[in-house]
Design a protein around this motif. Sequence first.
Motif, PDB file in Angstrom:
ATOM      1  N   ARG A  55       0.831  -1.217   0.000  1.00 53.20           N
ATOM      2  CA  ARG A  55       0.000   0.000   0.000  1.00 53.20           C
ATOM      3  C   ARG A  55       0.858   1.257   0.000  1.00 53.20           C
ATOM      4  N   GLN A  56       1.955   1.221   0.746  1.00 55.19           N
ATOM      5  CA  GLN A  56       2.857   2.375   0.747  1.00 55.19           C
ATOM      6  C   GLN A  56       3.462   2.603  -0.637  1.00 55.19           C
ATOM      7  N   ALA A  57       3.838   1.511  -1.311  1.00 55.62           N
ATOM      8  CA  ALA A  57       4.410   1.640  -2.652  1.00 55.62           C
ATOM      9  C   ALA A  57       3.358   2.150  -3.636  1.00 55.62           C
ATOM     10  N   GLU A  58       2.102   1.722  -3.472  1.00 55.97           N
ATOM     11  CA  GLU A  58       1.035   2.236  -4.329  1.00 55.97           C
ATOM     12  C   GLU A  58       0.854   3.736  -4.133  1.00 55.97           C
ATOM     13  N   ALA A  59       0.925   4.169  -2.879  1.00 57.15           N
ATOM     14  CA  ALA A  59       0.803   5.601  -2.603  1.00 57.15           C
ATOM     15  C   ALA A  59       1.968   6.388  -3.203  1.00 57.15           C
ATOM     16  N   GLN A  60       3.177   5.841  -3.112  1.00 54.01           N
ATOM     17  CA  GLN A  60       4.343   6.509  -3.700  1.00 54.01           C
ATOM     18  C   GLN A  60       4.209   6.608  -5.217  1.00 54.01           C
ATOM     19  N   ALA A  61       3.690   5.565  -5.861  1.00 59.70           N
ATOM     20  CA  ALA A  61       3.469   5.617  -7.304  1.00 59.70           C
ATOM     21  C   ALA A  61       2.418   6.664  -7.660  1.00 59.70           C
ATOM     22  N   SER A  62       1.392   6.774  -6.827  1.00 58.58           N
ATOM     23  CA  SER A  62       0.369   7.798  -7.056  1.00 58.58           C
ATOM     24  C   SER A  62       0.950   9.207  -6.917  1.00 58.58           C
ATOM     25  N   ILE A  63       1.835   9.392  -5.932  1.00 56.81           N
ATOM     26  CA  ILE A  63       2.480  10.704  -5.744  1.00 56.81           C
ATOM     27  C   ILE A  63       3.349  11.037  -6.950  1.00 56.81           C
ATOM     28  N   ALA A  64       4.114  10.053  -7.426  1.00 56.17           N
ATOM     29  CA  ALA A  64       4.986  10.299  -8.573  1.00 56.17           C
ATOM     30  C   ALA A  64       4.177  10.606  -9.833  1.00 56.17           C
ATOM     31  N   GLY A  65       3.051   9.932 -10.020  1.00 54.06           N
ATOM     32  CA  GLY A  65       2.215  10.177 -11.192  1.00 54.06           C
ATOM     33  C   GLY A  65       1.531  11.529 -11.165  1.00 54.06           C
ATOM     34  N   ALA A  66       1.278  12.055  -9.969  1.00 46.87           N
ATOM     35  CA  ALA A  66       0.608  13.349  -9.859  1.00 46.87           C
ATOM     36  C   ALA A  66       1.449  14.484 -10.433  1.00 46.87           C
ATOM     37  N   SER A  67       2.771  14.323 -10.485  1.00 42.12           N
ATOM     38  CA  SER A  67       3.644  15.379 -10.998  1.00 42.12           C
ATOM     39  C   SER A  67       3.492  15.589 -12.503  1.00 42.12           C
ATOM     40  N   LEU A  68       2.852  14.661 -13.192  1.00 42.67           N
ATOM     41  CA  LEU A  68       2.646  14.815 -14.631  1.00 42.67           C
ATOM     42  C   LEU A  68       1.484  15.739 -14.964  1.00 42.67           C
ATOM     43  N   PHE A  69       0.697  16.100 -13.945  1.00 41.58           N
ATOM     44  CA  PHE A  69      -0.488  16.937 -14.173  1.00 41.58           C
ATOM     45  C   PHE A  69      -0.260  18.340 -13.611  1.00 41.58           C
ATOM     46  N   PRO A  70      -1.024  19.344 -14.133  1.00 45.09           N
ATOM     47  CA  PRO A  70      -0.906  20.702 -13.584  1.00 45.09           C
ATOM     48  C   PRO A  70      -1.349  20.752 -12.126  1.00 45.09           C
ATOM     49  N   VAL A  71      -0.836  21.752 -11.435  1.00 45.05           N
ATOM     50  CA  VAL A  71      -1.225  21.998 -10.043  1.00 45.05           C
ATOM     51  C   VAL A  71      -2.150  23.210 -10.023  1.00 45.05           C
ATOM     52  N   LEU A  72      -3.355  23.055  -9.511  1.00 47.78           N
ATOM     53  CA  LEU A  72      -4.325  24.142  -9.414  1.00 47.78           C
ATOM     54  C   LEU A  72      -4.523  24.496  -7.954  1.00 47.78           C
ATOM     55  N   ASN A  73      -4.548  25.815  -7.678  1.00 49.87           N
ATOM     56  CA  ASN A  73      -4.779  26.299  -6.319  1.00 49.87           C
ATOM     57  C   ASN A  73      -5.806  27.422  -6.349  1.00 49.87           C
ATOM     58  N   PHE A  74      -6.650  27.429  -5.365  1.00 43.65           N
ATOM     59  CA  PHE A  74      -7.615  28.519  -5.212  1.00 43.65           C
ATOM     60  C   PHE A  74      -7.411  29.146  -3.841  1.00 43.65           C
ATOM     61  N   SER A  75      -7.409  30.461  -3.842  1.00 43.16           N
ATOM     62  CA  SER A  75      -7.276  31.166  -2.569  1.00 43.16           C
ATOM     63  C   SER A  75      -8.289  32.298  -2.516  1.00 43.16           C
ATOM     64  N   ALA A  76      -8.790  32.587  -1.337  1.00 42.03           N
ATOM     65  CA  ALA A  76      -9.749  33.677  -1.130  1.00 42.03           C
ATOM     66  C   ALA A  76      -9.512  34.259   0.241  1.00 42.03           C
ATOM     67  N   GLY A  77      -9.743  35.542   0.348  1.00 49.38           N
ATOM     68  CA  GLY A  77      -9.548  36.192   1.634  1.00 49.38           C
ATOM     69  C   GLY A  77     -10.331  37.486   1.731  1.00 49.38           C
ATOM     70  N   THR A  78     -10.599  37.890   2.919  1.00 50.09           N
ATOM     71  CA  THR A  78     -11.282  39.161   3.168  1.00 50.09           C
ATOM     72  C   THR A  78     -10.750  39.734   4.470  1.00 50.09           C
ATOM     73  N   GLY A  79     -10.819  41.084   4.590  1.00 48.67           N
ATOM     74  CA  GLY A  79     -10.292  41.698   5.798  1.00 48.67           C
ATOM     75  C   GLY A  79     -10.660  43.172   5.908  1.00 48.67           C
ATOM     76  N   ARG A  80     -10.393  43.728   7.051  1.00 51.15           N
ATOM     77  CA  ARG A  80     -10.627  45.152   7.296  1.00 51.15           C
ATOM     78  C   ARG A  80      -9.401  45.724   7.979  1.00 51.15           C
ATOM     79  N   ARG A  81      -8.960  46.854   7.503  1.00 56.17           N
ATOM     80  CA  ARG A  81      -7.767  47.503   8.038  1.00 56.17           C
ATOM     81  C   ARG A  81      -8.165  48.858   8.609  1.00 56.17           C
ATOM     82  N   GLY A  82      -7.806  49.098   9.850  1.00 61.37           N
ATOM     83  CA  GLY A  82      -8.144  50.374  10.515  1.00 61.37           C
ATOM     84  C   GLY A  82      -6.902  51.165  10.873  1.00 61.37           C
ATOM     85  N   THR A  83      -6.984  52.519  10.744  1.00 67.44           N
ATOM     86  CA  THR A  83      -5.872  53.412  11.095  1.00 67.44           C
ATOM     87  C   THR A  83      -6.395  54.606  11.868  1.00 67.44           C
TER      88      THR A  83
END
Length: 431
Positions: A55-83
């Motif tokens: 199972r560990q070797a299967e997971a390592q193969a899955s990790i290695a195969g993931a590098s062939l695909f693009p990496v997508l990230n989404f980020s969102a944030g909100t805030g208030r700044r006072g002075t």
Amino acid sequence: MPPAWAEIGGASAGTDTLAPARNWWSGFGSTELTALVAAALGASPDMAIAAERVRQAEAQASIAGASLFPVLNFSAGTGRRGTRAPGGSWSGENSSSGALSASYELDLWGRISSGLRSAEASLRASRFDQQTVRLTLAAGVASAYFQVLSLRGRIETARENLAIAERVLKLVDARVRNGAASKLDLARQRATVLSLRASIPPLELQERQTLYALAILSGRPPEGFEAAGASVSALIVPRVEPGLPADLLVRRPDIASAEAQLAAANANVAAARAALLPSISLTGSAGLASNVLVNFLNTPTAALALGASLMQPIFDGGRLRGQVDVAASQERELVVSYRKSILAALADVEGALAAGGRTAEQEALQAQVLEQARIALRLAEIRYREGADDALTVLDAQRTLFAAEDQLAQIRLARLQASISLYKALGGGWG
């Protein structure tokens, strides 16, 4: 690979020889052994450990195969700044943003795909290692079971011999009381009886210890564990068809594992060499920004970015070159290890074939020795009872019989273990 086995005469050649089946242990004709092996394969900690490594070797193969695909990230944030200025009041501003980013490394030189090939080869090796554990465990259970039965047979034989010695002791005692024999004869026979009694506890200890070892192999605690078999005499010694030496390359899991490790090392060399070449990465991002808290509907500002980067190592103190040298050396080492595994496998089969043929011949001869020893003891007792021979002749005949019976039991065990070794050397079963 050699064209044929040197010890083919030890393969029990004949019309009833069979290629080993996957459940080869059933060929010994013991339902209890079959049940014990099945229990061991299902409950042994060694099998569970091997499964987790797969199972560990299967997971390592899955990790290695993931590098062939693009990496997508989404980020969102909100805030208030006072002075607040000195002596003034607070003022603030809100902000919200969201962005989607992507990155992708072009595998121009095959570095990433080589890493995937290495991981997949390592996965195959771990699966072959699991089969090696299965084969070793089944052989260990069969060997321990046969040892338990052999020791029980030897204990029973020792008790029967003790009964014979006690019978002779009564005869000597009667002759001493009648003045037909000396007290020296009586002392010698008493020593023989005591010696036989003393030989039984060590055999009983070995039987208990081997039984407890069999329990552990079966994945069960020693407490309450028992085996019903009484002796090895009822077991069948299978006649095995060993096939051709070249068959070992695809039948032995340890050889297949060594081959898979070699393939992984070859892929690692390719990956290390590709690391010397330029790498190209593509990046992109798109997002929205607003000056309202948690709200993108108030005329948000849109942003879009695309980029490409090229990286070429110029100077690293020889680190990347060193990694190539290490990977190449490891590949050469595994080539030698692969060849060593093949040579060891050939020697294993030849040794098992030789042992099987020689022990079968030895068992037949020892059975004749035992038969003659029984006749000799019977005649020695008759002649001693009639006064034709002295007690030393009877003692000699007893020792010869006892030794012959014990030796036959040990040869029978050696023949069974040689059969196990042959199955193991051939890679288990493939039927």
